[in-house]
Design an enzyme around this catalytic site. Structure first.
Site, PDB file in Angstrom:
ATOM      1  N   HIS A   1      52.668  44.888  32.226  1.00 58.76           N
ATOM      2  CA  HIS A   1      51.385  44.416  32.764  1.00 58.76           C
ATOM      3  C   HIS A   1      51.332  42.888  32.722  1.00 58.76           C
ATOM      4  O   HIS A   1      50.909  42.229  33.671  1.00 58.76           O
ATOM      5  CB  HIS A   1      50.198  44.906  31.902  1.00 58.76           C
ATOM      6  CG  HIS A   1      49.928  46.380  31.961  1.00 58.76           C
ATOM      7  ND1 HIS A   1      49.752  47.139  30.824  1.00 58.76           N
ATOM      8  CD2 HIS A   1      49.764  47.221  33.007  1.00 58.76           C
ATOM      9  CE1 HIS A   1      49.479  48.397  31.174  1.00 58.76           C
ATOM     10  NE2 HIS A   1      49.499  48.473  32.495  1.00 58.76           N
TER      11      HIS A   1
ATOM     12  N   SER B   1      52.049  52.394  29.552  1.00 62.84           N
ATOM     13  CA  SER B   1      51.258  52.466  28.313  1.00 62.84           C
ATOM     14  C   SER B   1      51.454  53.820  27.643  1.00 62.84           C
ATOM     15  O   SER B   1      51.554  53.899  26.412  1.00 62.84           O
ATOM     16  CB  SER B   1      49.772  52.272  28.630  1.00 62.84           C
ATOM     17  OG  SER B   1      49.540  51.011  29.175  1.00 62.84           O
TER      18      SER B   1
ATOM     19  N   ARG C   1      55.925  50.139  40.076  1.00 65.55           N
ATOM     20  CA  ARG C   1      57.184  50.389  39.350  1.00 65.55           C
ATOM     21  C   ARG C   1      58.073  51.312  40.174  1.00 65.55           C
ATOM     22  O   ARG C   1      58.190  51.141  41.372  1.00 65.55           O
ATOM     23  CB  ARG C   1      56.867  50.989  37.978  1.00 65.55           C
ATOM     24  CG  ARG C   1      56.099  50.042  37.064  1.00 65.55           C
ATOM     25  CD  ARG C   1      55.566  50.770  35.868  1.00 65.55           C
ATOM     26  NE  ARG C   1      54.661  51.841  36.295  1.00 65.55           N
ATOM     27  CZ  ARG C   1      53.970  52.616  35.496  1.00 65.55           C
ATOM     28  NH1 ARG C   1      54.058  52.461  34.208  1.00 65.55           N
ATOM     29  NH2 ARG C   1      53.168  53.556  35.969  1.00 65.55           N
TER      30      ARG C   1
ATOM     31  N   LYS D   1      40.672  59.535  31.306  1.00 57.00           N
ATOM     32  CA  LYS D   1      42.125  59.475  31.483  1.00 57.00           C
ATOM     33  C   LYS D   1      42.899  60.029  30.284  1.00 57.00           C
ATOM     34  O   LYS D   1      42.733  59.585  29.161  1.00 57.00           O
ATOM     35  CB  LYS D   1      42.550  58.027  31.753  1.00 57.00           C
ATOM     36  CG  LYS D   1      43.797  57.998  32.598  1.00 57.00           C
ATOM     37  CD  LYS D   1      44.285  56.604  32.828  1.00 57.00           C
ATOM     38  CE  LYS D   1      45.705  56.688  33.356  1.00 57.00           C
ATOM     39  NZ  LYS D   1      46.348  55.399  33.454  1.00 57.00           N
TER      40      LYS D   1
HETATM   41  O1  PNS Z   1      45.850  51.832  34.777  1.00 56.70           O
HETATM   42  P1  PNS Z   1      45.583  52.678  35.957  1.00 56.70           P
HETATM   43  O2  PNS Z   1      45.382  54.117  35.579  1.00 56.70           O
HETATM   44  O3  PNS Z   1      46.612  52.543  37.034  1.00 56.70           O
HETATM   45  O4  PNS Z   1      44.220  52.154  36.593  1.00 56.70           O
HETATM   46  C1  PNS Z   1      43.549  52.913  37.544  1.00 56.70           C
HETATM   47  C2  PNS Z   1      42.271  52.178  37.978  1.00 56.70           C
HETATM   48  C3  PNS Z   1      41.410  51.854  36.790  1.00 56.70           C
HETATM   49  C4  PNS Z   1      42.656  50.920  38.721  1.00 56.70           C
HETATM   50  C5  PNS Z   1      41.519  53.150  38.954  1.00 56.70           C
HETATM   51  O5  PNS Z   1      41.320  54.380  38.327  1.00 56.70           O
HETATM   52  C6  PNS Z   1      40.178  52.577  39.413  1.00 56.70           C
HETATM   53  O6  PNS Z   1      40.155  51.719  40.265  1.00 56.70           O
HETATM   54  N1  PNS Z   1      39.077  53.084  38.820  1.00 56.70           N
HETATM   55  C7  PNS Z   1      37.739  52.654  39.170  1.00 56.70           C
HETATM   56  C8  PNS Z   1      37.019  53.727  39.978  1.00 56.70           C
HETATM   57  C9  PNS Z   1      37.346  53.611  41.454  1.00 56.70           C
HETATM   58  O7  PNS Z   1      37.107  52.596  42.085  1.00 56.70           O
HETATM   59  N2  PNS Z   1      37.913  54.681  42.036  1.00 56.70           N
HETATM   60  C10 PNS Z   1      38.213  54.733  43.461  1.00 56.70           C
HETATM   61  C11 PNS Z   1      39.570  54.193  43.791  1.00 56.70           C
HETATM   62  S1  PNS Z   1      40.805  55.407  43.527  1.00 56.70           S
END
Ligand code: PNS
Length: 163
Positions: free
Chosen positions: A17, A130, A92, A41
């Protein structure tokens, strides 16, 4: 001024990250690292959102143009709130592609003014996540180098307390 936003759960922040954040910080005038609450999650995050923010703040303290904020809304709404026009995500191995492609398409559908940009992970961190770091730490493996030093200590503390 071009502001980018690097969203994620960051449970916890890894060296992978951090590499993406450093490279994005060199491209944008200013960068917001947005930490999602993500209570759903994987059975719930190991670190509370406040801890994830604090670990990230320490990890990016050498970067003048980066700030860290928690969010609990749609990402595109948060991007608009903080004035960011580009979502930056690390990509990735191929396994990331489908999920990232779906998120980028949905975000585009929700707000076509917010662009999504991908930065390829360096080969060294291509398979780092992670969840893998937590798994290794849980079984007493060495995570130094995979996460910043203070995160390795926080993992040790969190897992000792949990067991
Ligand atoms: O670390 P991650 O799991 O790749 O992060 C995912 C994240 C937090 C970027 C994604 O779940 C997110 O954008 N969540 C906020 C809710 C949202 O906007 N959802 C619609 C887009 S899929």
């Amino acid at each position: 001024m071009k502001r980018g936003i690097v969203p994620g759960t960051f449970d916890p922040v890894t060296s992978g990250h951090l590499d993406i954040i450093e490279r994005a910080a060199a491209i944008f005038d200013d960068l917001v690292v947005a930490v999602a609450h993500s209570p759903e999650k994987g059975g719930g995050p190991l670190f509370a959102v406040e801890e994830r923010v604090a670990l990230l703040e320490q990890a990016v303290s050498h970067l003048d143009n980066v700030s860290v904020l928690p969010f609990d809304t749609l990402l595109v709404d948060f991007a608009e709130k903080v004035g960011a026009s580009v979502i930056v995500k690390g990509l990735r191995a191929v396994t990331d592609f489908e999920r990232e492609f779906q998120m980028a398409a949905l975000n585009w559908r929700l707000d076509a003014d917010v662009e999504t940009m991908f930065i390829m992970a360096v080969p060294e961190y291509m398979f780092l996540s992670s969840s893998a770091v937590k798994e290794i730490a849980k079984h007493g493996g060495a995570v130094r180098g995979l996460v910043p030093e203070h995160v390795a200590s926080a993992l040790e503390r969190a897992l000792n307390t949990a067991s």
